[in-house]
Design an enzyme around this catalytic site. Sequence first.
Site, PDB file in Angstrom:
ATOM      1  N   PHE A 144      63.819  17.577 -20.873  1.00 53.59           N
ATOM      2  CA  PHE A 144      64.214  18.926 -21.118  1.00 53.59           C
ATOM      3  C   PHE A 144      63.498  20.145 -20.586  1.00 53.59           C
ATOM      4  O   PHE A 144      64.032  21.010 -20.363  1.00 53.59           O
ATOM      5  CB  PHE A 144      64.829  19.017 -22.411  1.00 53.59           C
ATOM      6  CG  PHE A 144      63.578  19.370 -23.385  1.00 53.59           C
ATOM      7  CD1 PHE A 144      62.879  20.728 -23.449  1.00 53.59           C
ATOM      8  CD2 PHE A 144      63.054  18.647 -24.112  1.00 53.59           C
ATOM      9  CE1 PHE A 144      62.040  21.076 -24.310  1.00 53.59           C
ATOM     10  CE2 PHE A 144      61.883  18.961 -24.914  1.00 53.59           C
ATOM     11  CZ  PHE A 144      61.518  19.963 -24.779  1.00 53.59           C
ATOM     12  N   LYS A 168      69.776  11.575 -13.991  1.00 53.38           N
ATOM     13  CA  LYS A 168      70.320  11.395 -15.498  1.00 53.38           C
ATOM     14  C   LYS A 168      69.296  12.288 -16.158  1.00 53.38           C
ATOM     15  O   LYS A 168      68.326  12.025 -16.388  1.00 53.38           O
ATOM     16  CB  LYS A 168      70.053   9.938 -16.132  1.00 53.38           C
ATOM     17  CG  LYS A 168      71.006   9.620 -17.227  1.00 53.38           C
ATOM     18  CD  LYS A 168      70.905  10.619 -18.371  1.00 53.38           C
ATOM     19  CE  LYS A 168      69.840  10.483 -19.406  1.00 53.38           C
ATOM     20  NZ  LYS A 168      69.489  11.717 -20.398  1.00 53.38           N
ATOM     21  N   GLU A 171      70.146  15.347 -22.044  1.00 54.67           N
ATOM     22  CA  GLU A 171      71.355  15.678 -22.595  1.00 54.67           C
ATOM     23  C   GLU A 171      71.107  17.162 -23.198  1.00 54.67           C
ATOM     24  O   GLU A 171      72.080  18.069 -23.423  1.00 54.67           O
ATOM     25  CB  GLU A 171      71.912  14.806 -23.704  1.00 54.67           C
ATOM     26  CG  GLU A 171      70.978  14.403 -24.788  1.00 54.67           C
ATOM     27  CD  GLU A 171      69.991  13.465 -24.595  1.00 54.67           C
ATOM     28  OE1 GLU A 171      69.506  13.529 -23.543  1.00 54.67           O
ATOM     29  OE2 GLU A 171      69.753  12.722 -25.660  1.00 54.67           O
ATOM     30  N   SER A 221      58.967  11.415 -23.070  1.00 53.51           N
ATOM     31  CA  SER A 221      57.929  11.057 -24.228  1.00 53.51           C
ATOM     32  C   SER A 221      57.573   9.768 -23.957  1.00 53.51           C
ATOM     33  O   SER A 221      58.125   8.950 -23.513  1.00 53.51           O
ATOM     34  CB  SER A 221      58.456  11.410 -25.546  1.00 53.51           C
ATOM     35  OG  SER A 221      59.630  10.248 -25.461  1.00 53.51           O
ATOM     36  N   CYS A 276      53.711  19.109 -20.277  1.00 52.15           N
ATOM     37  CA  CYS A 276      52.956  18.234 -20.342  1.00 52.15           C
ATOM     38  C   CYS A 276      51.463  18.221 -19.905  1.00 52.15           C
ATOM     39  O   CYS A 276      50.628  17.608 -19.851  1.00 52.15           O
ATOM     40  CB  CYS A 276      53.672  16.923 -19.706  1.00 52.15           C
ATOM     41  SG  CYS A 276      53.639  17.449 -17.705  1.00 52.15           S
ATOM     42  N   GLU A 370      51.117  14.848 -29.747  1.00 54.08           N
ATOM     43  CA  GLU A 370      51.690  16.057 -29.138  1.00 54.08           C
ATOM     44  C   GLU A 370      52.489  16.605 -29.803  1.00 54.08           C
ATOM     45  O   GLU A 370      53.415  16.462 -30.548  1.00 54.08           O
ATOM     46  CB  GLU A 370      52.567  15.381 -27.936  1.00 54.08           C
ATOM     47  CG  GLU A 370      53.096  16.300 -26.773  1.00 54.08           C
ATOM     48  CD  GLU A 370      53.714  15.661 -25.725  1.00 54.08           C
ATOM     49  OE1 GLU A 370      54.624  14.662 -25.984  1.00 54.08           O
ATOM     50  OE2 GLU A 370      53.338  15.920 -24.698  1.00 54.08           O
TER      51      GLU A 370
HETATM   52  P1  NAD Z   1      62.578  12.282 -24.109  1.00 55.30           P
HETATM   53  O1  NAD Z   1      61.623  10.883 -24.040  1.00 55.30           O
HETATM   54  O2  NAD Z   1      63.190  12.573 -25.541  1.00 55.30           O
HETATM   55  O3  NAD Z   1      63.873  12.414 -22.901  1.00 55.30           O
HETATM   56  C1  NAD Z   1      63.551  12.092 -21.697  1.00 55.30           C
HETATM   57  C2  NAD Z   1      64.541  11.390 -21.095  1.00 55.30           C
HETATM   58  O4  NAD Z   1      64.858   9.947 -21.961  1.00 55.30           O
HETATM   59  C3  NAD Z   1      66.034  12.174 -21.429  1.00 55.30           C
HETATM   60  O5  NAD Z   1      66.910  12.038 -20.290  1.00 55.30           O
HETATM   61  C4  NAD Z   1      66.748  11.496 -22.724  1.00 55.30           C
HETATM   62  O6  NAD Z   1      68.015  11.403 -22.565  1.00 55.30           O
HETATM   63  C5  NAD Z   1      66.205  10.062 -22.254  1.00 55.30           C
HETATM   64  N1  NAD Z   1      66.068   9.333 -23.728  1.00 55.30           N
HETATM   65  C6  NAD Z   1      65.791   9.755 -25.035  1.00 55.30           C
HETATM   66  N2  NAD Z   1      65.684   8.934 -25.664  1.00 55.30           N
HETATM   67  C7  NAD Z   1      65.938   7.801 -25.380  1.00 55.30           C
HETATM   68  C8  NAD Z   1      66.053   6.141 -25.593  1.00 55.30           C
HETATM   69  N3  NAD Z   1      65.991   5.923 -26.835  1.00 55.30           N
HETATM   70  N4  NAD Z   1      66.302   5.327 -24.820  1.00 55.30           N
HETATM   71  C9  NAD Z   1      66.501   5.735 -23.414  1.00 55.30           C
HETATM   72  N5  NAD Z   1      66.532   6.847 -23.150  1.00 55.30           N
HETATM   73  C10 NAD Z   1      66.131   7.793 -23.908  1.00 55.30           C
HETATM   74  O7  NAD Z   1      61.692  13.591 -23.699  1.00 55.30           O
HETATM   75  P2  NAD Z   1      62.014  15.109 -23.727  1.00 55.30           P
HETATM   76  O8  NAD Z   1      61.886  15.530 -25.276  1.00 55.30           O
HETATM   77  O9  NAD Z   1      63.359  15.318 -23.014  1.00 55.30           O
HETATM   78  O10 NAD Z   1      60.600  15.633 -22.889  1.00 55.30           O
HETATM   79  C11 NAD Z   1      59.436  16.147 -23.565  1.00 55.30           C
HETATM   80  C12 NAD Z   1      58.674  15.160 -23.293  1.00 55.30           C
HETATM   81  O11 NAD Z   1      58.395  14.667 -21.902  1.00 55.30           O
HETATM   82  C13 NAD Z   1      56.971  15.220 -23.912  1.00 55.30           C
HETATM   83  O12 NAD Z   1      56.702  14.243 -24.437  1.00 55.30           O
HETATM   84  C14 NAD Z   1      56.476  15.882 -22.527  1.00 55.30           C
HETATM   85  O13 NAD Z   1      55.072  15.597 -22.526  1.00 55.30           O
HETATM   86  C15 NAD Z   1      57.021  14.812 -21.409  1.00 55.30           C
HETATM   87  N6  NAD Z   1      56.967  14.967 -20.207  1.00 55.30           N
HETATM   88  C16 NAD Z   1      56.266  14.475 -19.408  1.00 55.30           C
HETATM   89  C17 NAD Z   1      55.565  14.778 -18.228  1.00 55.30           C
HETATM   90  C18 NAD Z   1      54.711  14.418 -17.199  1.00 55.30           C
HETATM   91  O14 NAD Z   1      54.484  14.488 -16.097  1.00 55.30           O
HETATM   92  N7  NAD Z   1      53.864  13.257 -17.888  1.00 55.30           N
HETATM   93  C19 NAD Z   1      56.414  15.806 -17.619  1.00 55.30           C
HETATM   94  C20 NAD Z   1      57.358  16.509 -18.311  1.00 55.30           C
HETATM   95  C21 NAD Z   1      57.617  16.075 -19.636  1.00 55.30           C
END
Ligand code: NAD
Length: 479
Positions: A144, A168, A171, A221, A276, A370
Amino acid sequence: MIITNNINKPHIDKIQTDIISPVDGEKISEIRFTTIDGLENIVKKAEEAFQKWSSKTLKSRTTVLFNYRDRLEKNRHQITDLIRKENGKTIDEADAEVSKAIEVVEFATSLQNQPLGVHLEVSKGVFCQSTREPLGVVSSITPFNFPCMVPNWTIPIALVLGNAMILKPSEKTPLTAHLLADILKDSGLPDNVFQVVDGGENIVNAICEHPQIKAISFVGSTNVAKLVYQKATHHLKSAVCLGGAKNHLLVLPDANPDMTASNVVASMSGCAGQRCMAASVMVGVGNIDNIVKLIVDKSKKLVLGKDIGAVITSDSVKKIEAYITEAIEQGANVLLDGRGSIIPETPNGFYVGPTVLDNVTPDMQIAKEEVFGPVLSIIRTHSIDEALNIQNASLYANGASVYTNSGSKASYVSSRLQAGMVGINIGIPVPREPFSFGGVKESKFGSSDITGESSIHFWTSLKKVTTKWNAEDQIDWMS
Ligand code: NAD
């Protein structure tokens, strides 16, 4: 209210979610989730589109990318407004996202001028040539916090190399992704070369399992990155999965006080700490009281809603505030407390004010996990090696920085920091293209980075062609 163009398409069912703006807590749209049948249909269309798209020359595909770059620029205000609404960051931060997206598009357009393979005469009249072949239908799954930049880490590079992509998005922030799809179409991208699917865990699992999807990039994450990496590779796809972070900034007493303080504050508070690459832990070496004082003074001047945007949900507010409360209960000294912050004009928005905690210890949760909010934890140490040990003990290793005026100390520290991206006197050490973006340890699973040269390898396979034009019998091609 923004209605996405995904609504009313036949492949989607009734499962839907409301899109709530973190700015004021109001519903701005709703999005229906793509069903498994819907995904099947989308993959089929992507495969057909791939056949034609991949047969075009790199130069012709690049023309579409040039158009895309122009349209990102032309539609900058519409994109930034939408990012602000659905993600809650400030307009300036949203604008910076668009600029970074454009930078990756420019890198992708430069690939037409680079040798992507090698051509060598390996023996007399015998030539070996390597070429980079597109994989087919690929997928990008995004978080997000950067609804425009993170999708564009992957879209331009994967597409220019001849793949068809299924995106994808989160959401929580899918609207920008649909706008990007419209902009790509308007740029001349043939139908179905780029498609967006919506949903959460179910659709991600279906993508990981789908036999026709050849590669998956994921950003999110760490827990989910691990799951997606395991599932995708189990189903024999190549995968690069970027995870969470806990970034340490080591501040030495000889650092330039004003520059360091401004930099640390910007790193900690930018995008409300939901980056991040955000500064999360500042490890002070020796007496840095003057710098801490400046950090607090500068943080106090930040205006909520103007300099610091919202965090993504009311649950995020609760989670961030719980980390702060627990740290204070465990003995951290609160120099600035952002809990309970409200903007009178938008009282239902999701906000946390800038928070600075001193005397945090490495064993506290807030020092290890985090937080993803505008919170700076300060740990005091007596030596550079003590500070390095704290940074090195982190499970995460996305970014890390050192502030000092000494070249030799900067060199000593930077060579020992365990992070994919290291900064010297810079709080958000995001490399510019063509240097790639990616961490190590639990911040990334998979060998490639997500941009730069290794992404070219990720989105293609290597074909080797050996040619012998010399018909003379006596020429031994192994000679
Ligand atoms: P998230 O892991 O909750 O979601 C990321 C994606 O995974 C979304 O599209 C979501 O719909 C999907 N998803 C969520 N739960 C899932 C599951 N159980 N099984 C399969 N798919 C699932 O992350 P977020 O809250 O949207 O974003 C924040 C996180 O992203 C933070 O931890 C941040 O550090 C990380 N991030 C990392 C980088 C990097 O370059 N390392 C860059 C941006 C964000």
